[in-house]
Design a protein around this motif. Structure first.
Motif, PDB file in Angstrom:
ATOM      1  N   ASP A 184       0.536  -0.715   0.278  1.00  0.00           N
ATOM      2  CA  ASP A 184      -0.200  -0.465  -0.020  1.00  0.00           C
ATOM      3  C   ASP A 184       0.904   1.377  -0.047  1.00  0.00           C
ATOM      4  O   ASP A 184       0.255   1.961   0.659  1.00  0.00           O
ATOM      5  N   ASN A 185       2.014   1.271  -0.569  1.00  0.00           N
ATOM      6  CA  ASN A 185       2.978   2.610  -0.710  1.00  0.00           C
ATOM      7  C   ASN A 185       2.237   2.533  -1.854  1.00  0.00           C
ATOM      8  O   ASN A 185       2.627   2.367  -3.419  1.00  0.00           O
ATOM      9  N   LEU A 186       1.659   4.017  -2.329  1.00  0.00           N
ATOM     10  CA  LEU A 186       1.455   4.593  -3.280  1.00  0.00           C
ATOM     11  C   LEU A 186       2.451   5.638  -3.483  1.00  0.00           C
ATOM     12  O   LEU A 186       3.071   6.747  -2.856  1.00  0.00           O
ATOM     13  N   ASP A 187       2.857   6.160  -5.199  1.00  0.00           N
ATOM     14  CA  ASP A 187       3.413   7.440  -5.543  1.00  0.00           C
ATOM     15  C   ASP A 187       2.950   7.593  -6.991  1.00  0.00           C
ATOM     16  O   ASP A 187       3.139   7.506  -7.663  1.00  0.00           O
ATOM     17  N   ALA A 188       2.453   9.478  -6.478  1.00  0.00           N
ATOM     18  CA  ALA A 188       2.217   9.558  -8.260  1.00  0.00           C
ATOM     19  C   ALA A 188       2.842  11.351  -8.855  1.00  0.00           C
ATOM     20  O   ALA A 188       3.012  11.605  -7.245  1.00  0.00           O
ATOM     21  N   MET A 189       4.126  11.092  -9.174  1.00  0.00           N
ATOM     22  CA  MET A 189       5.075  12.687  -9.446  1.00  0.00           C
ATOM     23  C   MET A 189       4.622  12.929 -10.816  1.00  0.00           C
ATOM     24  O   MET A 189       4.763  12.608 -12.226  1.00  0.00           O
ATOM     25  N   TYR A 190       4.778  14.532 -11.250  1.00  0.00           N
ATOM     26  CA  TYR A 190       5.033  15.058 -12.194  1.00  0.00           C
ATOM     27  C   TYR A 190       6.103  15.721 -12.706  1.00  0.00           C
ATOM     28  O   TYR A 190       6.330  17.007 -11.199  1.00  0.00           O
ATOM     29  N   VAL A 191       7.282  15.703 -12.860  1.00  0.00           N
ATOM     30  CA  VAL A 191       8.293  16.817 -13.209  1.00  0.00           C
ATOM     31  C   VAL A 191       8.229  17.538 -14.352  1.00  0.00           C
ATOM     32  O   VAL A 191       8.971  16.831 -15.440  1.00  0.00           O
ATOM     33  N   ILE A 192       8.302  18.747 -14.963  1.00  0.00           N
ATOM     34  CA  ILE A 192       9.173  19.652 -16.026  1.00  0.00           C
ATOM     35  C   ILE A 192      10.509  20.259 -15.543  1.00  0.00           C
ATOM     36  O   ILE A 192      10.896  21.385 -14.616  1.00  0.00           O
ATOM     37  N   GLN A 193      10.885  20.475 -16.639  1.00  0.00           N
ATOM     38  CA  GLN A 193      12.674  20.482 -15.816  1.00  0.00           C
ATOM     39  C   GLN A 193      13.073  21.768 -17.502  1.00  0.00           C
ATOM     40  O   GLN A 193      12.915  21.182 -18.381  1.00  0.00           O
ATOM     41  N   ALA A 194      13.051  23.082 -17.568  1.00  0.00           N
ATOM     42  CA  ALA A 194      13.654  24.258 -18.488  1.00  0.00           C
ATOM     43  C   ALA A 194      14.629  24.033 -18.380  1.00  0.00           C
ATOM     44  O   ALA A 194      15.463  24.259 -16.951  1.00  0.00           O
ATOM     45  N   GLU A 250      22.502  26.167 -22.344  1.00  0.00           N
ATOM     46  CA  GLU A 250      23.515  26.113 -21.418  1.00  0.00           C
ATOM     47  C   GLU A 250      24.496  26.980 -22.853  1.00  0.00           C
ATOM     48  O   GLU A 250      23.654  26.506 -23.763  1.00  0.00           O
ATOM     49  N   SER A 251      25.000  27.961 -21.931  1.00  0.00           N
ATOM     50  CA  SER A 251      25.422  28.712 -23.333  1.00  0.00           C
ATOM     51  C   SER A 251      27.139  29.005 -22.662  1.00  0.00           C
ATOM     52  O   SER A 251      26.837  30.069 -21.641  1.00  0.00           O
ATOM     53  N   ASN A 252      28.019  28.771 -24.021  1.00  0.00           N
ATOM     54  CA  ASN A 252      29.912  28.914 -23.103  1.00  0.00           C
ATOM     55  C   ASN A 252      29.640  28.984 -21.710  1.00  0.00           C
ATOM     56  O   ASN A 252      30.393  29.234 -21.151  1.00  0.00           O
ATOM     57  N   GLY A 253      29.796  27.770 -21.382  1.00  0.00           N
ATOM     58  CA  GLY A 253      29.729  26.631 -19.941  1.00  0.00           C
ATOM     59  C   GLY A 253      28.886  27.866 -19.067  1.00  0.00           C
ATOM     60  O   GLY A 253      28.920  27.044 -17.810  1.00  0.00           O
ATOM     61  N   SER A 254      28.223  28.300 -19.063  1.00  0.00           N
ATOM     62  CA  SER A 254      26.979  29.122 -18.359  1.00  0.00           C
ATOM     63  C   SER A 254      26.156  28.223 -18.435  1.00  0.00           C
ATOM     64  O   SER A 254      25.061  28.003 -19.405  1.00  0.00           O
ATOM     65  N   VAL A 255      25.321  27.761 -17.804  1.00  0.00           N
ATOM     66  CA  VAL A 255      24.204  26.948 -17.412  1.00  0.00           C
ATOM     67  C   VAL A 255      22.912  27.820 -16.367  1.00  0.00           C
ATOM     68  O   VAL A 255      22.736  28.520 -15.632  1.00  0.00           O
ATOM     69  N   SER A 256      21.905  27.504 -16.428  1.00  0.00           N
ATOM     70  CA  SER A 256      20.460  27.863 -16.160  1.00  0.00           C
ATOM     71  C   SER A 256      19.120  27.057 -15.533  1.00  0.00           C
ATOM     72  O   SER A 256      18.820  26.658 -17.254  1.00  0.00           O
ATOM     73  N   VAL A 257      18.993  26.907 -15.437  1.00  0.00           N
ATOM     74  CA  VAL A 257      17.946  25.374 -15.423  1.00  0.00           C
ATOM     75  C   VAL A 257      17.191  26.084 -14.536  1.00  0.00           C
ATOM     76  O   VAL A 257      16.665  26.727 -13.053  1.00  0.00           O
ATOM     77  N   ALA A 258      15.616  25.855 -14.706  1.00  0.00           N
ATOM     78  CA  ALA A 258      14.424  26.348 -13.933  1.00  0.00           C
ATOM     79  C   ALA A 258      13.409  24.945 -13.623  1.00  0.00           C
ATOM     80  O   ALA A 258      13.910  24.122 -14.507  1.00  0.00           O
ATOM     81  N   GLY A 259      12.299  24.713 -12.571  1.00  0.00           N
ATOM     82  CA  GLY A 259      11.683  23.386 -12.561  1.00  0.00           C
ATOM     83  C   GLY A 259      11.000  23.251 -11.930  1.00  0.00           C
ATOM     84  O   GLY A 259      10.894  24.107 -10.965  1.00  0.00           O
ATOM     85  N   MET A 260      10.197  22.723 -12.474  1.00  0.00           N
ATOM     86  CA  MET A 260       8.602  21.956 -11.290  1.00  0.00           C
ATOM     87  C   MET A 260       8.151  20.649 -10.672  1.00  0.00           C
ATOM     88  O   MET A 260       8.870  19.875 -11.801  1.00  0.00           O
ATOM     89  N   VAL A 261       8.318  20.534  -9.715  1.00  0.00           N
ATOM     90  CA  VAL A 261       7.732  19.085  -9.076  1.00  0.00           C
ATOM     91  C   VAL A 261       6.411  19.236  -7.960  1.00  0.00           C
ATOM     92  O   VAL A 261       6.458  19.907  -7.811  1.00  0.00           O
ATOM     93  N   ILE A 262       5.833  18.207  -8.682  1.00  0.00           N
ATOM     94  CA  ILE A 262       4.176  18.040  -8.172  1.00  0.00           C
ATOM     95  C   ILE A 262       4.015  16.691  -7.748  1.00  0.00           C
ATOM     96  O   ILE A 262       4.160  16.018  -8.598  1.00  0.00           O
ATOM     97  N   GLY A 263       3.793  16.599  -6.519  1.00  0.00           N
ATOM     98  CA  GLY A 263       3.822  14.728  -6.282  1.00  0.00           C
ATOM     99  C   GLY A 263       2.561  15.013  -5.311  1.00  0.00           C
ATOM    100  O   GLY A 263       2.151  15.455  -4.424  1.00  0.00           O
ATOM    101  N   SER A 264       2.556  13.120  -4.829  1.00  0.00           N
ATOM    102  CA  SER A 264       1.653  12.848  -4.021  1.00  0.00           C
ATOM    103  C   SER A 264       2.121  11.726  -3.468  1.00  0.00           C
ATOM    104  O   SER A 264       2.204  10.726  -4.208  1.00  0.00           O
ATOM    105  N   ASN A 265       2.018  11.158  -2.646  1.00  0.00           N
ATOM    106  CA  ASN A 265       2.943   9.985  -2.131  1.00  0.00           C
ATOM    107  C   ASN A 265       1.951   9.078  -0.730  1.00  0.00           C
ATOM    108  O   ASN A 265       1.358   9.931   0.218  1.00  0.00           O
TER     109      ASN A 265
END
Length: 693
Positions: free
Chosen positions: A389-399, A402-417
């Motif tokens: 009876d262990n349940l888990d639901a998760m939705y992840v989006i990441q954008a 990467e330009s000239n060695g510089s990295v920018s990351v944005a993300g969101m995670v929605i979950g229920s367990n």
């Protein structure tokens, strides 16, 4: 209401806080003088004490203004010490003010402390900002300002000690949150995501195409909505022939290709001619089925190449089943390459099931690469369940980019367990450099912003809050409850108490620079104790008492040079175009030059600049303590500019402190300077200098 005696008119150019402060000062002075309120609340003077018989006057003032009188000669006093460097200097920024404090000086002959300030840490850039007899000083600088401070002591003989350090003590005030939120909101509005989300809210975003299955040409969508460009119609009466709605939304275009039709017809005849061969090939297809295992796989790859540019679609579909588990996987890859630049879409959908657990996962990647710089969007949707009876639901989006060695990351995670032992919980988490919540489509400022690890809220309602360190610009509290208040040492540069009720007050040693008591009750006070040396010329500890002369004697004050100067000095000048006020002064330059002597360093000034002006630009009021280096007058408009169209009368008021006079100079030079444009028929300048302040 008539103006109270002895008070002053509040200048019109004061800001809101200045006007409120000046009004309170007027009311306090009038109250102390008994001009308003209950007479019992007026201040008690030495004259009142002498008249009431509680004190005896044993002081006489001669014609030269010096104190003489009977009584025993004062005991010899210790000579003033050379001031040491201040210690314990610190500065703390509040909302608009910076509070500087230092250790209380203990050397003999202390007179006051000087406070110097600069906008940088350069010792050479420091300027004098004020002086105080206390061990604390408040400097109003406004929101979001950084200043550096230096302190030095001065003794009663005007001997100046060393500064506390050549390195300034730094402090910063809190930023203007409203202005900063507006700036951050404007920055966020420039990002592509703002227009996307606001268009979705307002309904102006491009609507997605829809598929319509019909046996006749449709005129509306299946739900009755109007057709739009790029809608798709599947003709169920024509072997599911596909049609696209043109961009003008005026006609259906068949999704046929004449080359493909010709190829199909050619292949069809070939298939007919080789039907026997196809039958033989069909017998070679093997299907394997057992009681415990079934496997099925299909892999399709499509590739097209033009010169060195390629596009590819690859699809892999797999299903596996056994007695204990089942697996289904669908992987699709779409890739396009032009020179070294690529775009790719990959999708993987997987389901797994066994006797103990079940898993469903969908992963989508969108990637674009140009000259080694890439952008990527990844989405992950997954659910799991097990026999415990262990349940888990998760939705992840990441954008990410990467330009000239510089990295920018944005993300969101929605979950229920849900855990069989700990119950159920849900969670939402974000990763971004900036985060904002918009509550409509026409907002100038986002009401909630997270930027650089700091949270900004335009309006907040907090029922129960714990704040470790607070800077509050304007505080209104209905009820304050302080469970445990302990003040080890209080330092107050300027304290105004409207009403104080103290049940039990014990003061061992009080040093008060300026005390006004409305109603004092002293249990043990007699003229003998005053006459015994507690209040006399010896306690004043000066050779010359700088007070206003009594009776009909002239008044003066000792200046920084050691000479006596009047309590107040005045200077004025005026200029007009001609005697009949018709000729205009239209050349820029210096006007209303006024020289005022007998000025004490640190004196307060009030300047009134008036004139009849038309179109004028960049006018400034300046003064100099050496006749060559000028600074703008404080407390008024710093740059006078107006396009009146017609001539009108204008009045400008300034107030500030004279500083920087040398030990031998008492002359201040004033002038009005027009830098860019001047049209006037009359100008005048009146300067009042109060040497007592």
């Amino acid at each position: 209401m008539a103006k109270s005696k002895g008070t002053f008119v509040v200048p019109r150019n004061f800001d809101h806080e200045g006007k409120r402060f000046a009004t309170k000062v007027n009311e306090s002075i009038a109250q102390l003088k008994g001009e308003i309120g209950n007479p019992l609340d007026s201040a008690v003077t030495f004259r009142d004490l002498i008249t009431a018989g509680l004190a005896k006057r044993d002081i006489r003032i001669g014609a030269n203004g010096k104190i003489i009188g009977g009584g025993d000669p004062p005991p010899p006093k210790d000579p003033p010490e050379i001031p040491p460097a201040p210690t314990g200097v610190s500065a703390d920024g509040a909302f608009q003010n910076i509070v500087i404090e230092w250790d209380v000086p203990t050397f003999s002959g202390f007179s006051h402390a000087e406070v110097w300030v600069a906008s940088t840490s350069s010792f050479a850039d420091r300027v004098f900002v004020g002086q105080t007899t206390a061990a604390v000083f408040s400097h109003q600088v406004g929101n979001g300002q950084t200043r550096y401070y230096w302190i030095r002591f001065v003794n009663t003989e005007n001997v100046v000690g060393p500064f506390n350090s050549t390195t300034g003590t730094q402090a910063s005030t809190a930023p203007d949150i409203a202005a900063l939120m507006t700036e951050l909101s404007e920055t966020l509005q420039d990002l592509p995501g703002y227009s996307v989300i606001t268009n979705l809210i307002s309904g102006t975003a491009a609507a997605a195409a829809t598929v319509i299955r019909s046996d006749a040409e449709p005129t509306t969508r299946s739900n009755g909505d109007a057709l739009i460009g790029n809608d798709i119609w599947i003709d169920t009466n024509d072997n599911n022939q596909a049609y696209f709605r043109n961009a003008a939304n005026s006609a259906w275009i068949a999704a046929r290709d004449s080359n493909l039709i010709s190829l199909y017809n050619s292949l069809s005849s070939t298939v007919t001619a080789n039907s026997s061969s196809l039958a033989t090939a069909q017998s070679d297809i093997i299907t394997l089925t057992t009681d415990t295992t079934a496997n099925s796989s299909a892999i399709t790859s499509l590739t097209s190449t033009v010169n060195s540019n390629t596009s590819a679609i690859s699809t892999e579909q797999t299903t596996r089943a056994s007695a204990d588990s089942a697996l289904a996987t669908d992987i699709t890859n779409l890739t396009s390459t032009v020179n070294s630049n690529t775009s790719a879409i990959s999708t993987e959908a997987t389901t797994r099931a066994s006797e103990d657990s079940a898993l469903a996962t969908s992963i989508t990647n969108l990637t674009s690469t140009v000259d080694g710089n890439s952008s990527n969007i990844t989405t992950l949707a997954t659910t799991t369940a097990d026999a415990e009876d262990n349940l888990d639901a998760m939705y992840v989006i990441q954008a990410s980019t990467e330009s000239n060695g510089s990295v920018s990351v944005a993300g969101m995670v929605i979950g229920s367990n849900a855990d069989s032992g700990n119950g159920a919980q849900s969670y939402v988490q974000f990763q971004a450099d900036k985060f904002a919540i918009w509550n409509g489509t026409n907002n100038n400022t986002a009401p909630f912003i997270v930027s650089g690890g700091t949270v900004f809220m335009e309006n907040a309602m907090i029922q129960d809050g714990a704040i470790t360190n607070a800077k509050i610009g304007n505080l209104a509290v209905d009820t304050a409850k302080i469970a445990n208040l302990a003040i080890t040492e209080a330092k107050m540069a300027n304290l105004s108490v409207a009403t104080a009720k103290i049940q039990d007050l014990a003061v061992d040693n009080a040093k008060i620079g300026n005390l006004a008591v409305t109603n004092a009750k002293i249990n043990d006070l007699s003229a003998e104790k005053i006459n015994a040396g507690l209040i006399n010329s010896d306690r004043v500890n000066v050779d010359t008492l700088n007070v206003k002369h009594f009776d009909d004697v002239s008044s003066d004050i000792k200046s920084h040079t050691g000479a006596f100067v009047p309590l107040g000095v005045f200077g004025s000048s005026f200029q007009r175009g001609s005697t009949n006020f018709t000729t205009q002064t239209s050349s820029t330059g210096t006007y209303l030059s006024t020289t005022i002597g007998s000025v004490r360093n640190g004196a307060k000034y009030q300047a009134i600049w008036t004139g009849v002006y038309g179109d004028c630009t960049n006018g400034v009021l300046e003064y100099s303590v050496n006749g060559s280096t000028y600074v703008q007058a404080a407390g008024g408009i710093q740059n006078v500019t107006f396009a009146a169209g017609t001539f009108r009368t204008y009045v400008f008021a300034y107030s500030g402190t004279i500083s920087g006079l040398s030990s031998s100079s008492t002359t201040v030079y004033w002038r009005v300077r027009w830098i860019t444009k001047l049209r006037s028929t009359y100008q005048s300048l009146y300067v009042f200098i109060d040497n007592t302040q």
